[in-house]
Design a protein around this motif. Structure first.
Motif, PDB file in Angstrom:
ATOM      1  N   SER A 214      31.820  38.688  38.520  1.00 31.53           N
ATOM      2  CA  SER A 214      30.668  37.900  38.092  1.00 31.53           C
ATOM      3  C   SER A 214      29.901  38.685  37.031  1.00 31.53           C
ATOM      4  O   SER A 214      30.214  39.831  36.736  1.00 31.53           O
ATOM      5  CB  SER A 214      29.751  37.625  39.290  1.00 31.53           C
ATOM      6  N   SER A 215      28.855  38.081  36.490  1.00 27.21           N
ATOM      7  CA  SER A 215      28.071  38.751  35.441  1.00 27.21           C
ATOM      8  C   SER A 215      27.248  39.900  35.995  1.00 27.21           C
ATOM      9  O   SER A 215      26.720  40.710  35.234  1.00 27.21           O
ATOM     10  CB  SER A 215      27.135  37.742  34.764  1.00 27.21           C
ATOM     11  N   VAL A 216      27.125  40.006  37.326  1.00 25.02           N
ATOM     12  CA  VAL A 216      26.310  41.075  37.919  1.00 25.02           C
ATOM     13  C   VAL A 216      27.131  42.063  38.737  1.00 25.02           C
ATOM     14  O   VAL A 216      26.593  43.021  39.275  1.00 25.02           O
ATOM     15  CB  VAL A 216      25.199  40.473  38.821  1.00 25.02           C
ATOM     16  N   GLY A 217      28.441  41.832  38.849  1.00 26.60           N
ATOM     17  CA  GLY A 217      29.271  42.704  39.681  1.00 26.60           C
ATOM     18  C   GLY A 217      30.391  43.355  38.902  1.00 26.60           C
ATOM     19  O   GLY A 217      30.620  43.058  37.738  1.00 26.60           O
ATOM     20  N   THR A 218      31.094  44.281  39.567  1.00 18.64           N
ATOM     21  CA  THR A 218      32.255  44.941  38.975  1.00 18.64           C
ATOM     22  C   THR A 218      33.383  44.937  39.988  1.00 18.64           C
ATOM     23  O   THR A 218      33.152  44.884  41.189  1.00 18.64           O
ATOM     24  CB  THR A 218      31.943  46.405  38.590  1.00 18.64           C
ATOM     25  N   GLY A 219      34.616  44.980  39.486  1.00 21.35           N
ATOM     26  CA  GLY A 219      35.741  45.164  40.393  1.00 21.35           C
ATOM     27  C   GLY A 219      36.386  43.900  40.897  1.00 21.35           C
ATOM     28  O   GLY A 219      37.597  43.795  40.961  1.00 21.35           O
ATOM     29  N   GLY A 220      35.572  42.900  41.277  1.00 19.07           N
ATOM     30  CA  GLY A 220      36.130  41.658  41.788  1.00 19.07           C
ATOM     31  C   GLY A 220      36.809  41.847  43.137  1.00 19.07           C
ATOM     32  O   GLY A 220      36.669  42.869  43.811  1.00 19.07           O
ATOM     33  N   MET A 221      37.574  40.831  43.572  1.00 19.71           N
ATOM     34  CA  MET A 221      38.249  40.891  44.865  1.00 19.71           C
ATOM     35  C   MET A 221      39.297  41.995  44.908  1.00 19.71           C
ATOM     36  O   MET A 221      39.559  42.572  45.971  1.00 19.71           O
ATOM     37  CB  MET A 221      38.883  39.532  45.175  1.00 19.71           C
ATOM     38  N   LYS A 222      39.874  42.321  43.767  1.00 19.81           N
ATOM     39  CA  LYS A 222      40.908  43.370  43.740  1.00 19.81           C
ATOM     40  C   LYS A 222      40.358  44.694  44.258  1.00 19.81           C
ATOM     41  O   LYS A 222      41.000  45.381  45.061  1.00 19.81           O
ATOM     42  CB  LYS A 222      41.448  43.546  42.316  1.00 19.81           C
ATOM     43  N   SER A 223      39.155  45.059  43.819  1.00 21.78           N
ATOM     44  CA  SER A 223      38.582  46.332  44.264  1.00 21.78           C
ATOM     45  C   SER A 223      38.253  46.294  45.754  1.00 21.78           C
ATOM     46  O   SER A 223      38.322  47.306  46.442  1.00 21.78           O
ATOM     47  CB  SER A 223      37.330  46.681  43.451  1.00 21.78           C
ATOM     48  N   LYS A 224      37.915  45.121  46.269  1.00 19.38           N
ATOM     49  CA  LYS A 224      37.604  45.003  47.695  1.00 19.38           C
ATOM     50  C   LYS A 224      38.868  45.145  48.542  1.00 19.38           C
ATOM     51  O   LYS A 224      38.843  45.762  49.610  1.00 19.38           O
ATOM     52  CB  LYS A 224      36.900  43.672  47.961  1.00 19.38           C
TER      53      LYS A 224
END
Length: 377
Positions: A214-224
């Motif tokens: 999103s415009s306020v996050g990094t990494g996305g589901m992949k990083s999770k």
């Protein structure tokens, strides 16, 4: 109610909770109502006897809102400045919210170099342990105001996975803006289905998750998902769950089927080997032959000079180095007993030749098995 979930959660006492920017961000930069709701739940868990450690995003988003900045910040100085503005406000919001529930918080800002140094790693562990003994909730974030590429965790999912190891958490809850891990991207397909249980990591599971943010996050589901892979490797179950869902934490602890549960791996790393595998960054690579690969992967042996066929990079004694097979696939990471220059001289030779070649023989192994973590199952 899922019996497997109840069994997994039965002995949980220490919980690492990570809250992402997409959960926290609201019209005023930080959504105070969401914070109050989650803090109320966390406080209830503390009063029930659980220990809570919180890894939070939101400092940069808070700083951007204060300055009326929209969209992504591109440069590191811009992100550092926004974090410097927003971090204080973020902590004030958390502090006030916990105080309403009769609890106190402690702010801890970290860089990767704090965790790659073993002594500082242990100091942080002792501090966090003391805070939890005092019933004070540690609130941890990356020290964005000083972090640069060489010392950045990459994202708070990765930071949270490292902290889970430090505090020896019994459960890692990763709160995000989706219901959990889907079998395909739910923003692109109406047929996407939530995967409630992941019992083992496969290439298919890792391929499902995207890096879209999103415009306020990094990494996305992949990083999770990668963070889940790391913590389950040390025996910690992980749940990716929707952070804005009412009573999400209470329902998770009650064993309700919320989000995606990742079960711990059967073959687990101990804390030191986890630190080597997932916290330290490799300073070089050792290409090992087929015999050495089998000795490391199947027999749990040390890496001997006879199994090394090439050396990449320049590194010193004690540095973390990756071991790769002839195809370039990383299979392990360990702390070397010799420098890169020394290994180039002794590689391919039997252990008995080390002293003759180098003039000394402090160790028989290039990497001892106690300092070697297998990264490929």
């Amino acid at each position: 109610m899922n019996n497997l979930r109840l069994e997994t959660l039965a002995h949980v006492k220490k919980i690492l909770i990570k809250i992402g920017s997409a959960v926290l961000t609201g019209a005023d930069g930080v959504d105070v109502k969401i914070v109050d709701s989650l803090v109320s739940e966390m406080s209830g868990l503390v009063q029930q006897g659980y220990s809570i450690v919180l890894v939070t995003s939101g400092a940069i988003a808070s700083g951007k809102h204060r300055l009326n900045i929209t969209g992504q910040l591109k440069s590191i100085p811009e992100k550092q400045a926004a974090a410097a503005i927003g971090q204080g406000r973020l902590m004030r919001i958390y502090s006030k919210s916990f105080e309403k529930n009769g609890l106190y918080v402690a702010q801890i800002l970290l860089t990767l170099s704090d965790l790659t140094n073993r002594q500082r790693f242990l100091n942080i562990r002792n501090t966090l342990s003391t805070l939890m003994d005092w019933k004070v909730t540690p609130i941890i974030n990356e020290n964005d105001t000083v972090a640069v590429d060489e010392i950045k965790f990459g994202d708070n999912d990765n930071l949270a996975a490292m902290i889970a190891n430090i505090v020896e958490a019994d459960l890692f809850i990763n709160l995000t803006n989706t219901a959990g891990l889907y079998d395909c991207n739910p923003t692109e397909s109406k047929k996407a289905k939530l995967i409630p249980l992941i019992s083992e990591f496969t290439e298919e599971i890792e391929a499902i998750a995207t890096a879209e943010t999103s415009s306020v996050g990094t990494g996305g589901m992949k990083s999770k998902v990668l963070a889940a892979k790391k913590v389950t490797a040390i025996g910690i179950p992980c749940i990716i769950a929707p952070g804005k869902k009412k009573k999400v934490l209470t329902d998770i602890i009650a064993g309700k089927e919320i989000g995606s549960l990742f079960l711990p791996m059967a073959d687990r790393l101990n804390s030191k080997k986890y630190w080597i595998a997932f916290t330290l960054r490799s300073h070089g690579r050792l290409i090992v032959d087929e015999g050495a690969c089998k000795a490391l992967l199947e027999k749990g042996k040390s890496l001997l000079p006879s199994g090394v066929i090439d050396v990449e990079g320049d590194f010193a004694v004690g540095d973390p180095v990756s071991c790769v097979n002839s195809e370039g696939t990383a299979i392990a990471k360990g702390l070397v007993n010799f420098s890169s220059a020394e290994i180039r001289k002794i590689m391919g030779f039997k252990t008995a030749k080390i002293e003759q070649i180098l003039g000394h023989k402090d160790y028989a192994e290039v990497i001892h098995r106690d300092n070697l973590a297998i990264t490929k199952k």
